[in-house]
Design an enzyme around this catalytic site. Structure first.
Site, PDB file in Angstrom:
ATOM      1  N   ARG A   1    -118.148  -9.290  25.353  1.00 50.14           N
ATOM      2  CA  ARG A   1    -117.096  -8.311  25.667  1.00 50.14           C
ATOM      3  C   ARG A   1    -117.258  -6.973  24.942  1.00 50.14           C
ATOM      4  NH1 ARG A   1    -117.534 -11.196  28.916  1.00 50.14           N
ATOM      5  NH2 ARG A   1    -116.135 -12.830  29.631  1.00 50.14           N
TER       6      ARG A   1
ATOM      7  N   SER B   1    -107.383 -12.150  30.167  1.00 46.77           N
ATOM      8  CA  SER B   1    -107.420 -12.742  28.823  1.00 46.77           C
ATOM      9  C   SER B   1    -106.975 -11.730  27.780  1.00 46.77           C
ATOM     10  CB  SER B   1    -108.835 -13.215  28.498  1.00 46.77           C
ATOM     11  OG  SER B   1    -109.157 -14.294  29.337  1.00 46.77           O
TER      12      SER B   1
ATOM     13  N   GLU C   1    -108.981  -9.076  23.212  1.00 46.90           N
ATOM     14  CA  GLU C   1    -109.941  -8.670  24.250  1.00 46.90           C
ATOM     15  C   GLU C   1    -109.390  -7.425  24.944  1.00 46.90           C
ATOM     16  OE1 GLU C   1    -111.754 -11.571  26.790  1.00 46.90           O
ATOM     17  OE2 GLU C   1    -111.824 -10.184  28.481  1.00 46.90           O
TER      18      GLU C   1
HETATM   19  C1  LIG Z   1    -106.273 -11.368  36.678  1.00 46.17           C
HETATM   20  C2  LIG Z   1    -107.377 -10.865  35.768  1.00 46.17           C
HETATM   21  C3  LIG Z   1    -108.534 -11.607  35.622  1.00 46.17           C
HETATM   22  C4  LIG Z   1    -109.566 -11.131  34.790  1.00 46.17           C
HETATM   23  N1  LIG Z   1    -110.705 -11.888  34.670  1.00 46.17           N
HETATM   24  C5  LIG Z   1    -111.708 -11.430  33.903  1.00 46.17           C
HETATM   25  C6  LIG Z   1    -112.931 -12.179  33.778  1.00 46.17           C
HETATM   26  O1  LIG Z   1    -113.109 -13.230  34.386  1.00 46.17           O
HETATM   27  N2  LIG Z   1    -113.899 -11.679  32.972  1.00 46.17           N
HETATM   28  C7  LIG Z   1    -113.745 -10.514  32.297  1.00 46.17           C
HETATM   29  O2  LIG Z   1    -114.675 -10.115  31.566  1.00 46.17           O
HETATM   30  N3  LIG Z   1    -112.614  -9.786  32.383  1.00 46.17           N
HETATM   31  C8  LIG Z   1    -111.598 -10.220  33.170  1.00 46.17           C
HETATM   32  N4  LIG Z   1    -110.450  -9.475  33.273  1.00 46.17           N
HETATM   33  C9  LIG Z   1    -110.298  -8.238  32.477  1.00 46.17           C
HETATM   34  C10 LIG Z   1    -110.687  -6.938  33.204  1.00 46.17           C
HETATM   35  O3  LIG Z   1    -110.599  -7.075  34.599  1.00 46.17           O
HETATM   36  C11 LIG Z   1    -112.094  -6.491  32.810  1.00 46.17           C
HETATM   37  O4  LIG Z   1    -112.182  -6.211  31.437  1.00 46.17           O
HETATM   38  C12 LIG Z   1    -112.520  -5.244  33.606  1.00 46.17           C
HETATM   39  O5  LIG Z   1    -113.905  -5.038  33.488  1.00 46.17           O
HETATM   40  C13 LIG Z   1    -111.820  -3.965  33.138  1.00 46.17           C
HETATM   41  O6  LIG Z   1    -112.119  -2.948  34.076  1.00 46.17           O
HETATM   42  P1  LIG Z   1    -111.083  -1.775  34.357  1.00 46.17           P
HETATM   43  O7  LIG Z   1    -111.680  -0.862  35.342  1.00 46.17           O
HETATM   44  O8  LIG Z   1    -109.762  -2.337  34.709  1.00 46.17           O
HETATM   45  O9  LIG Z   1    -111.034  -1.102  32.916  1.00 46.17           O
HETATM   46  P2  LIG Z   1    -109.761  -0.522  32.157  1.00 46.17           P
HETATM   47  O10 LIG Z   1    -108.810  -1.629  31.860  1.00 46.17           O
HETATM   48  O11 LIG Z   1    -109.231   0.647  32.880  1.00 46.17           O
HETATM   49  O12 LIG Z   1    -110.454  -0.064  30.809  1.00 46.17           O
HETATM   50  C14 LIG Z   1    -111.039  -1.029  29.952  1.00 46.17           C
HETATM   51  C15 LIG Z   1    -111.974  -0.300  28.979  1.00 46.17           C
HETATM   52  O13 LIG Z   1    -113.065   0.237  29.710  1.00 46.17           O
HETATM   53  C16 LIG Z   1    -113.180   1.638  29.451  1.00 46.17           C
HETATM   54  N5  LIG Z   1    -113.660   2.291  30.667  1.00 46.17           N
HETATM   55  C17 LIG Z   1    -113.223   2.137  31.949  1.00 46.17           C
HETATM   56  N6  LIG Z   1    -113.953   2.913  32.781  1.00 46.17           N
HETATM   57  C18 LIG Z   1    -114.854   3.572  32.015  1.00 46.17           C
HETATM   58  C19 LIG Z   1    -115.871   4.537  32.276  1.00 46.17           C
HETATM   59  N7  LIG Z   1    -116.129   4.978  33.501  1.00 46.17           N
HETATM   60  N8  LIG Z   1    -116.580   5.000  31.222  1.00 46.17           N
HETATM   61  C20 LIG Z   1    -116.350   4.580  29.959  1.00 46.17           C
HETATM   62  N9  LIG Z   1    -115.413   3.667  29.647  1.00 46.17           N
HETATM   63  C21 LIG Z   1    -114.664   3.168  30.669  1.00 46.17           C
HETATM   64  C22 LIG Z   1    -111.763   2.084  29.090  1.00 46.17           C
HETATM   65  O14 LIG Z   1    -111.781   3.284  28.330  1.00 46.17           O
HETATM   66  C23 LIG Z   1    -111.304   0.895  28.285  1.00 46.17           C
HETATM   67  O15 LIG Z   1    -111.826   0.987  26.984  1.00 46.17           O
HETATM   68  C24 LIG Z   1    -109.412  -9.918  34.094  1.00 46.17           C
HETATM   69  C25 LIG Z   1    -108.227  -9.165  34.263  1.00 46.17           C
HETATM   70  C26 LIG Z   1    -107.234  -9.637  35.104  1.00 46.17           C
HETATM   71  C27 LIG Z   1    -106.006  -8.782  35.280  1.00 46.17           C
END
Ligand SMILES: Cc1cc2nc3c(=O)[nH]c(=O)nc-3n(C[C@H](O)[C@H](O)[C@H](O)COP(=O)(O)OP(=O)(O)OC[C@H]3O[C@@H](n4cnc5c(N)ncnc54)[C@H](O)[C@@H]3O)c2cc1C
Length: 306
Positions: free
Chosen positions: A176, A225, A298
Site C-alpha cells: 500500500r 479497508s 490504510e
Molecule cells: C468498497 C471499497 C473497496 C476497496 N477495495 C480495495 C482493494 O481491494 N484493494 C485496495 O488496494 N484498495 C481498495 N479500496 C481502497 C481504494 O479504492 C484504493 O486505495 C484506490 O486505489 C484509491 O483510488 P482513488 O482514486 O479513490 O484515490 P483517492 O482516495 O482519491 O486518493 C488516495 C491517495 O492517492 C493519491 N492520488 C490520487 N490520484 C493521484 C494522482 N493522479 N497523482 C498522485 N497521487 C494521487 C491521493 O493524493 C491520496 O493520497 C477500496 C475502497 C472501497 C471504497
C-alpha cells in the site's frame, strides 16, 4: 497577491474549473469533510503546468482521484486540491500486451479495456473502485496482485512543473505504498500484462468479483479497508484483530463498522468526519490494548479539525 484574487485572475485564463473555498463532500466516498481552500480541475496538461508555474504561494497541493481512500476533516483542506479532468482519462494499446492509461481512468475501465484487447494480468483492477492515479499512489491490490506487479513506467509532474517518466525498476513499491515523492502528480501509467484468451480473462474477473462480493459490503459510504493488515508480529488480518478486540459493534454518532467486514467503516448518513476519526482512534486503541498490535491507517486523513 491574496489567494482568492489569484484564483479569480487564473479563472479568466483557464478553461478548467478553478474555485476558491470548494465543498469537498461530494468528492469522496464517505461524503464527508469541509472545503478546499482552492480546487482546480485542469482540462489539459498544459493548463496544469501553467497553474503550477503561476500559482505562487506555499499552500500544500494534494491530488484527488475518486476519493475512495480518503477522509477529509470538517475544517477543510488549507491547500490546493487538484482533480484531473477528461484529458487524463485516455486509454490506448501500445503493443500486444501493453496499455497506457491516464491517471483519471477508473481501475475498472482499465481492466475492461485489457479484457477487450485480450490482455491478461489486470483483472484484479476490476475489484478496486478507485482511479489509476490513486492505485499507483496506494500500490492498490487484492488477492495476491497489486500495481507493482503490472506497472512498467509512470509519468509524473511535480510542483515545479517538471515532467518525468519513471521506469518501474526505479520505484520501490511496498504494501500500500512506494518511495515515490508525495510531491508527484501522476499523469499516466504504462501497464504490462500478457496476451491471453479473453474468455479466460473474463472468467478470472468474474471469479474475483464473486469473492469480493461475498466478503465486502457494497453501495455504502465507506473507504474500504480502514487499516492496513499488519505485515509483521502476527499472521492476523486487521479485520480479525478488530473482532478479537470486540469492536465490530462500535459506533460514534453516524460512524459505524460494517457487519460484513469489520475493517470497513461506514458513514450511515449522519456521521461527521470527527465521528469517523474518533471511531478510528477508539478502535485502534482497543485493538492495541487487547492484542498489543498498533494498527496502521490504510486510508488517508487530510485537512484541519474544526
Ligand atoms: C468498497 C471499497 C473497496 C476497496 N477495495 C480495495 C482493494 O481491494 N484493494 C485496495 O488496494 N484498495 C481498495 N479500496 C481502497 C481504494 O479504492 C484504493 O486505495 C484506490 O486505489 C484509491 O483510488 P482513488 O482514486 O479513490 O484515490 P483517492 O482516495 O482519491 O486518493 C488516495 C491517495 O492517492 C493519491 N492520488 C490520487 N490520484 C493521484 C494522482 N493522479 N497523482 C498522485 N497521487 C494521487 C491521493 O493524493 C491520496 O493520497 C477500496 C475502497 C472501497 C471504497
Amino acid at each position: 497577491m491574496n489567494i482568492s484574487k489569484q484564483v479569480q485572475d487564473l479563472s479568466k485564463k483557464l478553461s478548467g474549473k478553478i474555485y476558491y473555498e470548494y465543498d469537498m463532500r461530494r468528492l469522496n466516498w464517505f461524503n464527508l469533510g469541509g472545503s478546499a481552500k482552492v480546487f482546480f480541475k485542469p482540462n489539459t496538461l498544459e493548463e496544469l503546468i501553467f497553474f503550477l508555474k503561476k500559482f505562487s504561494n506555499s499552500l500544500p497541493i494534494k491530488v484527488l482521484g475518486v476519493g475512495s481512500n480518503i477522509l477529509i476533516r470538517e475544517g477543510g483542506y488549507n491547500g490546493v486540491i487538484i482533480k484531473l479532468g477528461k484529458y487524463f482519462s485516455h486509454l490506448s494499446k501500445l503493443d500486444d500486451n501493453t496499455v497506457i492509461s491516464g491517471s483519471a481512468v477508473l481501475d475498472k475501465q482499465l481492466s475492461n479495456f485489457a479484457l477487450e484487447n485480450s490482455i491478461g494480468g489486470l483483472e484484479f483492477l476490476s475489484c478496486i473502485p478507485g482511479s489509476i492515479g490513486g492505485a499507483i499512489r496506494m500500490n492498490s491490490g487484492c488477492y495476491g496482485y497489486d500495481i507493482s506487479k503490472c506497472i512498467a513506467s509512470i509519468q509524473t509532474v511535480d510542483r515545479n512543473a517538471i515532467v518525468r517518466t519513471i521506469k518501474s525498476e526505479k520505484i520501490n513499491f511496498f504494501y500500500r505504498g512506494s518511495n515515490l515523492s508525495d510531491d508527484f502528480i501522476f499523469l499516466s501509467g504504462t501497464f504490462k500484462g500478457k496476451k491471453q484468451d479473453s474468455k479466460k480473462i473474463k472468467k478470472k474477473m468474474e471469479k474475483l468479483s464473486t469473492i469480493k462480493k461475498k466478503s465486502q459490503p457494497s453501495r455504502i459510504k465507506t473507504c474500504g479497508s480502514t487499516f492496513k493488515n499488519p505485515t509483521s508480529q502476527t499472521q492476523k488480518k486487521a479485520w480479525e484483530l478488530i473482532k478479537e478486540a470486540h469492536c465490530e459493534n462500535m459506533k460514534i454518532g453516524g460512524a459505524t463498522i460494517s457487519e460484513k467486514h469489520s475493517n470497513f467503516f461506514i458513514n450511515q448518513g449522519s456521521a461527521t468526519s470527527n465521528d469517523m476519526e474518533n471511531l478510528i482512534n477508539l478502535v485502534r486503541e482497543k485493538v492495541f490494548n487487547t492484542t498489543g498490535i498498533k494498527l496502521e491507517l490504510e486510508l488517508q486523513i487530510i485537512g484541519e479539525k474544526k
